[in-house]
Write a protein that holds these residues in place. Structure first.
Motif, short mmCIF file in Angstrom:
data_model
loop_
_atom_site.label_atom_id
_atom_site.label_comp_id
_atom_site.label_asym_id
_atom_site.label_seq_id
_atom_site.Cartn_x
_atom_site.Cartn_y
_atom_site.Cartn_z
N ARG A 1 0.71 -1.07 0.05
CA ARG A 1 -0.20 0.08 -0.03
C ARG A 1 0.84 1.10 -0.04
N CYS B 1 -3.24 -0.70 9.53
CA CYS B 1 -3.32 -1.08 8.15
C CYS B 1 -3.75 -2.56 7.87
N CYS C 1 -6.55 4.67 8.13
CA CYS C 1 -5.70 5.51 7.59
C CYS C 1 -5.35 6.71 8.28
N CYS D 1 -2.75 6.39 10.90
CA CYS D 1 -1.43 5.81 10.49
C CYS D 1 -0.39 7.04 10.40
N HIS E 1 0.64 7.97 6.73
CA HIS E 1 -0.33 8.03 5.81
C HIS E 1 0.31 9.05 4.85
N GLU E 2 0.67 10.13 5.04
CA GLU E 2 1.12 11.16 4.17
C GLU E 2 1.94 10.85 3.03
N CYS F 1 1.91 7.43 1.94
CA CYS F 1 1.23 6.33 1.30
C CYS F 1 0.45 6.60 -0.03
N TYR G 1 -3.06 5.22 0.07
CA TYR G 1 -4.09 6.36 0.66
C TYR G 1 -4.19 7.31 -0.36
N PRO H 1 -6.80 2.26 -0.77
CA PRO H 1 -5.70 1.48 -0.17
C PRO H 1 -5.89 0.15 -0.16
#
Length: 345
Positions: free
Chosen positions: A149, A192, A199, A202, A205-206, A208, A211, A216
């Motif tokens: 992901r 996850c 998300c 997480c 996440h920035e 990912c 995402y 995802p």
């Protein structure tokens, strides 16, 4: 700072604050756990959830607190203690490895660990990182999902595994190897997740790509599953007074070395009474027991009978008290059958 370093730092900071408390684990930043405990936990966690493995780990380490104690265990005692955890080749490999390293300790390199029975690439990397602090690329199912992901790896599994490993390598730091490996595992297990990943909770996440894509859960991409084949067999419940006949399964093969109820061979069609341990008046018991193994589904008809005379005993056979059947250490499929026979009786 390179984005790979940012990812590692954020994950470690999150782990410091949110690490799961597990019986085999040292707290974040603490010295590594005993290699014996790390190894034992990793073997138990192969194809098994943390919730299922934890009570077995507690019982094992109380009964066999060191690898030397485990090496001295009787095969039958260990197999009985393992009953219900499944994938019984792991228990046989557990004893083989314990006896190989007793008195001299575990090798501390991935290459050395991989030479031990039952230790493959993932397990060797996990032990090297968590028990010995060596940088290692640790990719279990949870980490595989996180990395797929994070990098939006669109190739379907299993073909995507080399790309996932390379991506995991790119974010694995040189320091705090064990903590980073466990941080990745925790992220996959608690945030996850396969369905409905959290998300926004997480820490990375920035970064990912999954995402950012808006979906995802599309990663990792999995190939269509093949239909699982079905095999058939018969379980025999033979009583003599207050006892029931148990057999020791062959050392090699599925459920090898375990106590079990007698069965005939397993085949593509129901075998009926073929392979019955004695010639008695058998009667059917409902329902059929179904058990799913990794590569096939097993459907077992149940039949019961009574031996008025002694059956001609074979090596590995024993009469076991029916009221202590729960102490026989039967594999799950036979424990299911035993509970049905008990109700029928």
């Amino acid at each position: 700072m390179p984005v790979e370093n940012q990812i590692a730092n954020k994950l470690l900071a999150h782990y410091d604050a949110q690490a799961r408390s597990l019986p085999w684990r040292s707290p974040p930043g603490a010295p590594p756990a005993d290699p014996y405990r790390v190894w034992l936990s990793e073997i138990m966690l192969q194809q098994t959830t943390v919730a299922a493995a934890a009570p077995y780990f507690e019982r094992f380490t109380k009964r066999w607190p060191t690898v030397e104690a485990l090496a001295a265990a009787e095969d039958a005692d260990l197999m009985a203690a393992w009953a219900g955890l499944g994938y019984y080749a792991r228990a046989r490999n557990l004893l083989a490895t314990a006896r190989a390293v007793a008195g001299k300790g575990f090798p501390d390199t991935e290459a050395g660990l991989r030479e031990l029975p039952g230790i493959g690439g993932y397990t060797a990397a996990a032990i090297a990182a968590i028990a010995f602090g060596h940088r290692a690329v640790v990719v279990d199912a949870n980490v595989e999902r996180v990395v797929a992901r994070l990098f939006a790896i669109a190739d379907p599994l299993p073909g995507a595994k080399p790309a996932i490993r390379a991506a995991a390598d790119s974010i694995t730091p040189d320091g705090r190897a064990g903590d980073f490996a466990q941080a990745m595992m925790d992220l996959g297990a608690t945030i996850c997740t396969v369905r409905a990943p959290a998300c926004l909770a997480c820490p990375i996440h920035e970064h990912c790509a999954g995402y950012v894509s808006g979906d995802p859960t599309a990663f990792p991409v999995k190939a269509a599953k093949k239909a699982r084949p079905v095999r058939h067999g018969t379980i025999f419940w033979l009583e003599r007074g207050k006892d029931v006949l148990l057999v020791r399964r062959p050392d090699k093969g599925l459920l090898g070395g375990m106590r079990a109820l007698p069965t005939g061979s397993w085949g593509d069609s129901p075998p009926g009474l073929a392979g019955a341990p004695c010639d008695v008046g058998w009667h059917a018991v409902e329902p059929v027991v179904t058990h799913v193994f990794t590569h096939f589904e097993l459907r077992l008809a149940l039949v019961a009978g009574t031996s008025e005379k002694h059956c001609k005993m074979q090596p590995g056979w024993e009469w076991w008290p029916k009221d202590r059947i729960g102490q026989a250490g039967l594999p799950t499929v036979f424990a299911k059958a035993a509970s049905i026979f008990g109700r029928d009786g």
